[in-house]
Design an enzyme around this catalytic site. Sequence first.
Site: not given
Length: 299
Positions: A70, A128, A189-190, A214, A262-263
């Site tokens: 994003v 991030c 985080n991702t 995920g 989150g996901s």
Amino acid sequence: MNPLETEIGGLRMKNPLMLASGIMGSKVHSLNLIARDAGAVVTKSVGVEEREGYRNPTVVNWKCGLINAVGLASPAAKDFAEELKDYTNEAPLLISLYGHSVEEFSDLVDTFDSALPYLHGYELNLSCPHVKGAGLDIGMDLELSAAIVEELKGKTKNPVFAKLSAMHDYLKLAKVLEDAGVDGITISNTLRGMKIDIMSGKPVLSNLSGGVSGPAIKPIALKCVYDLYKEIEVPIVGCGGITSFEDVLEFIMAGARAVQIGSAVYYSRRIFYSLKESLIAFTRARDCTISDLIGIAHS
């Protein structure tokens, strides 16, 4: 007695289920919906100035979760503070902050501390994976990360948490931040990843790569929590791929005092209610509390 009550860094929560930063956007109405059942709410990451982010497509759904880039799209801090004045305060509110320097993080805390007297804390985005000069780039600089924490702890009474990534030496960074006075660590985080459209032969995301979230990253994040529990004293918040109450319990047993979702919210906004009810049933059936289960995988 509430069997799900927990505390992290002086922040008391009705249950260990926190909304992870980002997934619900920056509109307070969406945060209010989640606050009804969540133990705490973490906002989308916000910086000093408005940020447009990347052009679409920014999110792709794949069989094991999501990949997003994003680009930290968000309103300016002052505008976001005005938006958050309509927060219902049904669950503690934490602001996720991103910045490029100690000064930017300091200015952000000044803005929110003065505008929101009911604020409960901050989470520093040091992880991030897809914005140059912020997020993970800051987290890779141990000296800068520690300086940010020290600056904020010297000026706010609110707890300061830091969200780390599994993609670097999180043990070393967590210890440095603990020495700097951080109130808790969130991980992970991702993680960097991508998807390619086989018809065009080009990456799907406009930014080419993004952050994987995920179920695919759950075992990685779980191992991070397990490792950190043995090395630091400050509370740990587990994050990454949690979709079921069994996932929540694994993170708690690995050493987390709370978890972030989150996901899974992408697929169901009732996920917090569902997880809460299942955890209540589990603890009552075993005559225990969530706190009794923290870290038992190390026994």
